[in-house]
Design a protein around this motif. Structure first.
Motif, PDB file in Angstrom:
ATOM      1  N   THR A   1       2.884  40.342  -0.478  1.00 24.44           N
ATOM      2  CA  THR A   1       2.760  41.609  -1.222  1.00 24.44           C
ATOM      3  C   THR A   1       2.932  41.382  -2.717  1.00 24.44           C
ATOM      4  O   THR A   1       2.306  42.048  -3.535  1.00 24.44           O
ATOM      5  CB  THR A   1       3.803  42.629  -0.717  1.00 24.44           C
ATOM      6  OG1 THR A   1       3.719  42.682   0.704  1.00 24.44           O
ATOM      7  CG2 THR A   1       3.559  44.018  -1.269  1.00 24.44           C
ATOM      8  N   THR A   2       3.793  40.408  -3.052  1.00 25.66           N
ATOM      9  CA  THR A   2       4.040  40.110  -4.470  1.00 25.66           C
ATOM     10  C   THR A   2       2.747  39.725  -5.189  1.00 25.66           C
ATOM     11  O   THR A   2       2.535  40.111  -6.336  1.00 25.66           O
ATOM     12  CB  THR A   2       5.053  38.951  -4.581  1.00 25.66           C
ATOM     13  OG1 THR A   2       6.260  39.379  -3.979  1.00 25.66           O
ATOM     14  CG2 THR A   2       5.317  38.560  -6.017  1.00 25.66           C
ATOM     15  N   PHE A   3       1.908  38.988  -4.505  1.00 25.80           N
ATOM     16  CA  PHE A   3       0.720  38.440  -5.183  1.00 25.80           C
ATOM     17  C   PHE A   3      -0.572  39.220  -4.884  1.00 25.80           C
ATOM     18  O   PHE A   3      -1.659  38.725  -5.133  1.00 25.80           O
ATOM     19  CB  PHE A   3       0.562  36.954  -4.822  1.00 25.80           C
ATOM     20  CG  PHE A   3       1.669  36.130  -5.391  1.00 25.80           C
ATOM     21  CD1 PHE A   3       1.693  35.802  -6.744  1.00 25.80           C
ATOM     22  CD2 PHE A   3       2.737  35.709  -4.594  1.00 25.80           C
ATOM     23  CE1 PHE A   3       2.737  35.062  -7.280  1.00 25.80           C
ATOM     24  CE2 PHE A   3       3.780  34.972  -5.119  1.00 25.80           C
ATOM     25  CZ  PHE A   3       3.794  34.648  -6.469  1.00 25.80           C
TER      26      PHE A   3
ATOM     27  N   LEU B   1      -3.731  46.133  -1.694  1.00 27.91           N
ATOM     28  CA  LEU B   1      -2.681  46.656  -0.803  1.00 27.91           C
ATOM     29  C   LEU B   1      -3.138  47.908  -0.073  1.00 27.91           C
ATOM     30  O   LEU B   1      -2.780  48.138   1.074  1.00 27.91           O
ATOM     31  CB  LEU B   1      -1.446  47.022  -1.631  1.00 27.91           C
ATOM     32  CG  LEU B   1      -0.387  45.965  -1.850  1.00 27.91           C
ATOM     33  CD1 LEU B   1       0.701  46.528  -2.750  1.00 27.91           C
ATOM     34  CD2 LEU B   1       0.226  45.513  -0.546  1.00 27.91           C
ATOM     35  N   TYR B   2      -3.923  48.714  -0.769  1.00 28.75           N
ATOM     36  CA  TYR B   2      -4.346  49.994  -0.192  1.00 28.75           C
ATOM     37  C   TYR B   2      -5.686  49.898   0.535  1.00 28.75           C
ATOM     38  O   TYR B   2      -6.163  50.884   1.054  1.00 28.75           O
ATOM     39  CB  TYR B   2      -4.421  51.054  -1.298  1.00 28.75           C
ATOM     40  CG  TYR B   2      -3.067  51.591  -1.700  1.00 28.75           C
ATOM     41  CD1 TYR B   2      -2.725  52.918  -1.475  1.00 28.75           C
ATOM     42  CD2 TYR B   2      -2.115  50.781  -2.297  1.00 28.75           C
ATOM     43  CE1 TYR B   2      -1.486  53.417  -1.838  1.00 28.75           C
ATOM     44  CE2 TYR B   2      -0.868  51.256  -2.666  1.00 28.75           C
ATOM     45  CZ  TYR B   2      -0.550  52.575  -2.449  1.00 28.75           C
ATOM     46  OH  TYR B   2       0.678  53.064  -2.803  1.00 28.75           O
TER      47      TYR B   2
ATOM     48  N   TRP C   1      -5.610  36.731  -5.662  1.00 27.91           N
ATOM     49  CA  TRP C   1      -4.248  36.528  -6.172  1.00 27.91           C
ATOM     50  C   TRP C   1      -4.063  37.291  -7.477  1.00 27.91           C
ATOM     51  O   TRP C   1      -4.947  37.281  -8.337  1.00 27.91           O
ATOM     52  CB  TRP C   1      -3.983  35.042  -6.389  1.00 27.91           C
ATOM     53  CG  TRP C   1      -3.875  34.297  -5.102  1.00 27.91           C
ATOM     54  CD1 TRP C   1      -4.903  33.963  -4.274  1.00 27.91           C
ATOM     55  CD2 TRP C   1      -2.690  33.833  -4.474  1.00 27.91           C
ATOM     56  NE1 TRP C   1      -4.429  33.316  -3.155  1.00 27.91           N
ATOM     57  CE2 TRP C   1      -3.063  33.209  -3.252  1.00 27.91           C
ATOM     58  CE3 TRP C   1      -1.341  33.867  -4.794  1.00 27.91           C
ATOM     59  CZ2 TRP C   1      -2.144  32.646  -2.387  1.00 27.91           C
ATOM     60  CZ3 TRP C   1      -0.423  33.289  -3.933  1.00 27.91           C
ATOM     61  CH2 TRP C   1      -0.824  32.695  -2.739  1.00 27.91           C
ATOM     62  N   SER C   2      -2.923  37.938  -7.601  1.00 24.49           N
ATOM     63  CA  SER C   2      -2.660  38.705  -8.828  1.00 24.49           C
ATOM     64  C   SER C   2      -1.218  38.475  -9.273  1.00 24.49           C
ATOM     65  O   SER C   2      -0.302  38.417  -8.448  1.00 24.49           O
ATOM     66  CB  SER C   2      -2.880  40.193  -8.543  1.00 24.49           C
ATOM     67  OG  SER C   2      -2.285  40.971  -9.551  1.00 24.49           O
TER      68      SER C   2
ATOM     69  N   HIS D   1       6.457  51.446  -5.907  1.00 28.55           N
ATOM     70  CA  HIS D   1       5.713  50.345  -6.516  1.00 28.55           C
ATOM     71  C   HIS D   1       5.938  49.119  -5.636  1.00 28.55           C
ATOM     72  O   HIS D   1       6.796  48.277  -5.921  1.00 28.55           O
ATOM     73  CB  HIS D   1       6.173  50.123  -7.954  1.00 28.55           C
ATOM     74  CG  HIS D   1       5.874  51.293  -8.847  1.00 28.55           C
ATOM     75  ND1 HIS D   1       4.658  51.479  -9.437  1.00 28.55           N
ATOM     76  CD2 HIS D   1       6.614  52.370  -9.190  1.00 28.55           C
ATOM     77  CE1 HIS D   1       4.659  52.606 -10.139  1.00 28.55           C
ATOM     78  NE2 HIS D   1       5.851  53.164  -9.995  1.00 28.55           N
ATOM     79  N   TRP D   2       5.160  49.050  -4.579  1.00 26.57           N
ATOM     80  CA  TRP D   2       5.425  48.046  -3.541  1.00 26.57           C
ATOM     81  C   TRP D   2       5.377  46.616  -4.056  1.00 26.57           C
ATOM     82  O   TRP D   2       6.204  45.778  -3.666  1.00 26.57           O
ATOM     83  CB  TRP D   2       4.414  48.205  -2.390  1.00 26.57           C
ATOM     84  CG  TRP D   2       4.669  49.418  -1.550  1.00 26.57           C
ATOM     85  CD1 TRP D   2       3.860  50.505  -1.415  1.00 26.57           C
ATOM     86  CD2 TRP D   2       5.830  49.692  -0.730  1.00 26.57           C
ATOM     87  NE1 TRP D   2       4.428  51.443  -0.579  1.00 26.57           N
ATOM     88  CE2 TRP D   2       5.635  50.962  -0.141  1.00 26.57           C
ATOM     89  CE3 TRP D   2       6.999  49.001  -0.454  1.00 26.57           C
ATOM     90  CZ2 TRP D   2       6.567  51.556   0.717  1.00 26.57           C
ATOM     91  CZ3 TRP D   2       7.927  49.583   0.394  1.00 26.57           C
ATOM     92  CH2 TRP D   2       7.704  50.832   0.964  1.00 26.57           C
ATOM     93  N   GLY D   3       4.409  46.332  -4.909  1.00 23.88           N
ATOM     94  CA  GLY D   3       4.254  44.960  -5.401  1.00 23.88           C
ATOM     95  C   GLY D   3       5.498  44.477  -6.137  1.00 23.88           C
ATOM     96  O   GLY D   3       6.143  43.499  -5.720  1.00 23.88           O
TER      97      GLY D   3
END
Lengths: 278, 454
Positions: A33-35, A41-42, A54-55, A242-244
């Motif tokens: 989830t971090t990346f 995610l949605y 990747w982000s 803000h899940w990330g």
């Protein structure tokens, strides 16, 4: 595959693998989830277990748009100071109750354990009164002094069990050689109890690290928040999570605890099981 | 006029308000409209209203506890307004932002201890849990009411100590809740827009579900979304938890049973899993295209503006449909600002709150939050902010259309406990998901409510 190896595979490696998957999956989920970007995610059409693009946006948000590093420092400060305070008090208490055997020592041991069972939700209002009177409101020292209220009973109880496994004869020999109680405590008991002390310390450190209610109640300013409170109060906004950045914070917030456990795992196991036998 | 007569004059106004509120049982919508006429705003008169004077303490430091901004711009504008106050007065404000669910417990602790923050922006019944710990803010409320066209009736209910004319809190705004829906899917189901009556609404939801576009309403312990839509549904059928006396439990009624039967129908149009939904779940489901209809604040609109433009283009909002009672009967979250008696800076605290309510500050705050904060003073209904986008316009009616928590009883520990124990939400969940009959669920809710309303 030979019969013996097959047996070992099914009896050992397969359960171990399944256990590891079960244990490490939350960490993998936090990592993934971090990346991921918000759009990914949605997007439920994509496989949620994989990272497609990747982000680093979530890390940027966490480290540059919140005070996460400051919260980490605060958490370290509180966890270390409260652990040191608790261990110092617990060592003396556990030794006194277990070895000096004064009248009512057993009862006191049980009483201390019962203190651990009192839920913080009941204690936080009287504790708040004390914190205000001591002018420690919104200070990290408030937490460093409050956490021992639940750490000392736990550590004392754990150390009492450990001291019980140290043969009394060792102390008696030292006494015959003219050693005082304090000398014995410092030179004989402490070195022999190191695994027990470390395991109590690890427990105390972890409990302090993860504590939420007192940190939420007694700390106000963003600069003094701990990780557990900072993440929730600043990355959950009403019905918008803000899940990330939250997962990134959870991941980096759990690393120090994981490191502490991995460095001291042998002592920790020995401390729990009791290393010395008569 | 003698003091007594003055008081009596006030009492008549209060009675009038209560009468209108009571009439709400039969026609709250009408009552609201007639209350509007009582407070017709007159700009010429407003200009003449003299602000109360508060002699600020020396170098005052005002400590404020409030909820984290649901939308980013909320905190930015709030902080900018605060800085403006600091610059004008030389005082200082320390603001602590907490997640909205945690404000309640912290404020209650501070009330109990008698120390901590000076001002709290709490929720719903908070000030009615410890009214004796709060400063009388009638002077500020009266001034603001006179200057800005009056408070909405429901705000008087929230702000005043029950049965008196004493203001213990200033309702600062509501995180209004509206229906959010996907326009293209509603058209696909054969409608131009979602019907504004519950019967038509259910029919449309069924058609949406048949087309593969389920709806989604939280039936888990979602503080905001769960409580608001279930209360709306219950009240819209004429059901209520308690009578006006605050003692007679009224939940086990034929109106409640009708509401539960209809909710079961609506539930059949929902996506699986709503029983475990908390506040963020419907946002996620809507933004990921899983559901066609839900109830929410403007956070879906706000989040979709930049990150989900395709959803944003297809998004429309409307006020909750009206049920068999024939008038709006909604619940939106309302935030109230109150000042603790333990504050060392009561004048500065009052001055600060007055300043934040003034049009120059409040208007900007409302405008930049894109309708997240619905006004509590009637004049702000006409702020240009509400016309920025047709999707935020319905939110300005939320306070006007809403009833108070614990309707038709008083606000206080019982209404707060009933909400925090999710009595109404659980009653709906028991029927929709738990397989209980409406009668059994209503009876269970009645038993729970009896514990609180003694």
């Amino acid at each position: 595959m030979p019969q013996k190896q097959r047996e070992k595979f099914f009896r050992f490696y397969l359960p171990l693998f399944l256990f590891l998957v079960f244990l490490l999956f939350p960490f993998y989920w936090m990592f993934a989830t971090t990346f991921k970007s918000d759009v990914e995610l949605y997007n439920l059409k994509l496989n949620p277990f994989l990272i497609h693009t990747w982000s680093l946006a979530n890390l940027k948000h966490l480290f540059f748009e919140t005070r996460f590093l400051r919260w980490l420092y605060n958490t370290f400060f509180v966890a270390i100071t409260s652990t040191v305070i608790s261990l110092s008090a617990s060592l003396l208490a556990a030794y006194g109750i277990q070895r000096i055997r004064f009248k009512g020592s057993n009862l006191m041991g049980i009483g201390i354990f019962f203190c651990y069972l009192v839920p913080p939700t009941i204690l936080f209002i009287p504790l708040a009164t004390m914190i205000f009177k001591l002018h420690l409101w919104d200070s990290l020292w408030a937490l460093s002094l409050i956490y021992p209220t639940f750490l000392i009973p736990f550590c004392t109880w754990l150390l009492m069990g450990y001291f019980n496994s140290i043969p009394k004869e060792l102390e008696e020999c030292a006494m015959m050689d003219g050693a005082s109680r304090m000398w014995i405590f410092w030179r004989v008991i402490i070195p022999l109890s190191l695994p027990g002390i470390l395991s109590a310390g690890i427990f105390a450190f972890t409990l302090s690290w993860n504590e939420y209610l007192y940190a939420l109640t007694f700390i106000s300013s963003s600069l003094k928040k701990t990780v557990s409170v900072g993440l929730v109060t600043e990355l959950v906004r009403g019905d918008v999570y803000h899940w990330g950045p939250l997962m990134a914070g959870a991941l980096f917030g759990s690393v120090p605890v994981a490191l502490v456990y991995s460095f001291f795992v042998e002592y920790y196991v020995a401390g729990i099981t009791g290393a010395l036998k008569e | 006029m003698s003091e007594r007569k003055k008081k009596e004059g006030k009492k008549v106004s209060r009675r009038d308000f209560i009468k209108k509120s009571a009439a709400g049982l039969a026609g709250a919508g009408l009552a609201t409209l007639s209350m509007d006429s009582l407070f017709q705003w007159n700009p010429a008169l407003a200009a003449e209203v003299k602000a109360p004077t508060f002699k600020l303490e020396k170098n005052p430091v005002v400590k404020v506890l409030r909820w984290s901004g649901f939308v980013k711009s909320d905190e930015q504008i709030w902080n900018a307004n605060t800085k403006k106050w600091e610059k004008e007065t030389g005082g200082k404000v320390v603001t602590e932002y907490l997640s909205w669910e945690d404000v309640r417990s912290k404020a209650a602790m501070e009330a109990s201890v008698g120390a901590g923050h000076d001002i709290v922006l709490g929720w719903y019944d908070d000030p009615h849990l410890y009214p004796d710990k709060l400063l009388d803010v009638s002077d500020v409320a009266t001034y603001l009411g006179k200057k800005y066209g009056g408070w909405y009736p429901v705000c008087e209910m929230y702000g005043k100590l029950y049965g008196t004319d004493k203001w213990i809190a200033l309702p600062i705004g509501s995180a209004g809740i509206c229906i959010n829906y996907r326009v293209s899917w509603v058209k696909e189901a054969g409608y131009e827009k979602l019907p504004s009556d519950i019967e038509g609404f259910i029919k449309c939801c069924k058609k949406l579900k048949a087309k593969g576009h389920p709806t989604g309403f939280a039936l888990g312990h979602a503080v905001g979304d769960g409580n608001t839509w279930t209360h709306w549904w219950l009240w819209s059928f004429g059901g209520k938890a308690v009578e006006k006396d605050g003692k007679t439990i009224a939940i086990n009624s034929k109106e409640t049973l009708q509401a539960l039967d209809a909710a079961k129908e609506l539930y059949e149009t929902m996506i699986p899993g709503v029983a475990s939904w908390l506040d963020p779940h419907n946002n996620k489901a809507f933004l990921s295209g899983q559901i066609s209809v839900t109830s929410n604040g403007n956070s879906i609109f706000y989040a979709s503006r930049k990150k989900f433009p395709e959803i944003n283009k297809d998004l429309m909002t409307m006020n909750f449909p009206v049920g068999p009672v024939g008038h709006p009967a909604e619940l939106s979250m309302i935030s109230q600002a109150f000042i603790f008696k333990h504050t060392p800076v009561p004048n500065a605290a009052k001055h600060y709150l007055t300043f934040m309510f003034e049009k120059a500050q409040y208007g900007k705050w409302e405008s930049e939050t894109w309708g997240y904060i619905t006004q509590t003073l009637k004049d702000y209904y006409n702020l240009p902010a509400w016309k920025k986008d047709p999707r935020i316009t319905p939110y300005r009616d939320c306070v006007k259309r809403m009833l108070w928590n614990g309707y038709a009883g008083p606000l206080g520990p019982a209404s707060a406990a009933a909400m925090s124990e999710y009595v109404i939400v659980d009653m709906f969940a028991d029927v929709c998901v738990g397989g209980k009959s409406p009668k059994a669920a209503a009876a269970a809710a009645e038993r729970k409510l009896k514990k609180f309303y003694r």
